[in-house]
Design a protein around this motif. Sequence first.
Motif, PDB file in Angstrom:
ATOM      1  N   ILE A   8       8.472   8.519   0.330  1.00 56.14           N
ATOM      2  CA  ILE A   8       7.712   7.469  -0.359  1.00 56.14           C
ATOM      3  C   ILE A   8       6.922   8.042  -1.531  1.00 56.14           C
ATOM      4  O   ILE A   8       6.906   7.478  -2.626  1.00 56.14           O
ATOM      5  N   LEU A   9       6.228   9.168  -1.294  1.00 59.97           N
ATOM      6  CA  LEU A   9       5.448   9.832  -2.347  1.00 59.97           C
ATOM      7  C   LEU A   9       5.827  11.312  -2.384  1.00 59.97           C
ATOM      8  O   LEU A   9       5.122  12.158  -1.844  1.00 59.97           O
TER       9      LEU A   9
ATOM     10  N   TYR B  10       6.403   4.929   6.592  1.00 59.43           N
ATOM     11  CA  TYR B  10       5.516   4.354   5.590  1.00 59.43           C
ATOM     12  C   TYR B  10       6.222   3.244   4.807  1.00 59.43           C
ATOM     13  O   TYR B  10       7.411   3.332   4.516  1.00 59.43           O
ATOM     14  N   TYR B  11       5.423   2.208   4.465  1.00 58.63           N
ATOM     15  CA  TYR B  11       5.846   1.206   3.511  1.00 58.63           C
ATOM     16  C   TYR B  11       4.998   1.371   2.260  1.00 58.63           C
ATOM     17  O   TYR B  11       3.806   1.684   2.355  1.00 58.63           O
ATOM     18  N   LEU B  12       5.593   1.159   1.108  1.00 58.08           N
ATOM     19  CA  LEU B  12       4.873   1.228  -0.156  1.00 58.08           C
ATOM     20  C   LEU B  12       4.995  -0.099  -0.876  1.00 58.08           C
ATOM     21  O   LEU B  12       6.091  -0.651  -0.997  1.00 58.08           O
ATOM     22  N   TYR B  13       3.858  -0.612  -1.345  1.00 58.65           N
ATOM     23  CA  TYR B  13       3.832  -1.836  -2.145  1.00 58.65           C
ATOM     24  C   TYR B  13       3.413  -1.489  -3.565  1.00 58.65           C
ATOM     25  O   TYR B  13       2.347  -0.918  -3.786  1.00 58.65           O
ATOM     26  N   ASP B  14       4.266  -1.827  -4.514  1.00 57.14           N
ATOM     27  CA  ASP B  14       3.999  -1.630  -5.935  1.00 57.14           C
ATOM     28  C   ASP B  14       3.847  -3.012  -6.560  1.00 57.14           C
ATOM     29  O   ASP B  14       4.791  -3.805  -6.567  1.00 57.14           O
TER      30      ASP B  14
ATOM     31  N   VAL C 194      -0.930   1.739  -6.292  1.00 54.68           N
ATOM     32  CA  VAL C 194      -0.030   1.167  -5.292  1.00 54.68           C
ATOM     33  C   VAL C 194      -0.685   1.354  -3.928  1.00 54.68           C
ATOM     34  O   VAL C 194      -1.676   2.067  -3.796  1.00 54.68           O
ATOM     35  N   SER C 195      -0.141   0.704  -2.905  1.00 56.49           N
ATOM     36  CA  SER C 195      -0.710   0.845  -1.563  1.00 56.49           C
ATOM     37  C   SER C 195       0.373   1.203  -0.560  1.00 56.49           C
ATOM     38  O   SER C 195       1.557   0.908  -0.759  1.00 56.49           O
ATOM     39  N   LEU C 196      -0.063   1.865   0.516  1.00 53.02           N
ATOM     40  CA  LEU C 196       0.855   2.283   1.577  1.00 53.02           C
ATOM     41  C   LEU C 196       0.319   1.871   2.930  1.00 53.02           C
ATOM     42  O   LEU C 196      -0.895   1.804   3.144  1.00 53.02           O
TER      43      LEU C 196
ATOM     44  N   TYR D 248       7.005   7.794  -8.488  1.00 57.98           N
ATOM     45  CA  TYR D 248       5.802   7.670  -7.667  1.00 57.98           C
ATOM     46  C   TYR D 248       5.027   8.975  -7.487  1.00 57.98           C
ATOM     47  O   TYR D 248       4.384   9.169  -6.474  1.00 57.98           O
TER      48      TYR D 248
ATOM     49  N   TYR E  54       1.851  11.185  -7.705  1.00 59.37           N
ATOM     50  CA  TYR E  54       0.505  10.635  -7.573  1.00 59.37           C
ATOM     51  C   TYR E  54      -0.559  11.695  -7.810  1.00 59.37           C
ATOM     52  O   TYR E  54      -0.313  12.894  -7.740  1.00 59.37           O
TER      53      TYR E  54
END
Length: 221
Positions: free
Chosen positions: A196-197, A173-177, A164-166, A208, A210
């Motif tokens: 977020i994480l 923070y935004y997280l894209y899955d 995923v990316s942040l 999430y 990691y």
Amino acid sequence: MTYKRCSIYNASQGYKNNRCSGYALTFILVEIFSYHNYHIKCSANDKNLGVYFYDVLCVYQEELLQECIPKSVSIRFVRSPANIVKGTCMILPSTIVHYCSLLGLSPILFYSSERKSIFETEIFEEDCSRMKEALCLVNGYDEFKQQAKKFKYLLALVRFQHWVSLKSTEEGYYLYDPAPKEFGGGVFGPGTFEAILPEKTKKYNSKYFYDILIGLCPIKN
């Protein structure tokens, strides 16, 4: 939830494939190159950018693996039928790091000695030998969190094998899955890094957790 400070790219990777790395990276690349007034062009106009960059990573990975000895654990891992889903292979962390370096994104891979992922110890250690200058061993969650603050963009390996990316913004923070929505995919945020994480614990219930972080485009020295 607001998307005003989030990448315009949030496509789903689809079902039963290993393309998450390409999609997660695309979320970041679309914004970075758009910001600098560059244009990302696909060799085929009808190809989704996530698929395009996944395919680029595959080609680049094959070039890197050509330098490995024939019995390399990385080669066996990537080419094992058990790790290939509908013709798509797993992308090694070193492939992402080297490709991002080629793009001038100054990647740093952060990992813990307690790391556990689909890249088992022998595979990960061999993979680390291909990116020594881009490695940083961290000691626990708090150090992961502090290192993350130095970067505007992050790639994270979550749930042992999913990328995923942040993006860090003024709001958080935004997280894209890249997973399909019915499997929890989409864009989430803004929120704190902890939200977020969150830290993995024995009573862990977040999807999430990691194991690896790759920082791109440092915003602090």
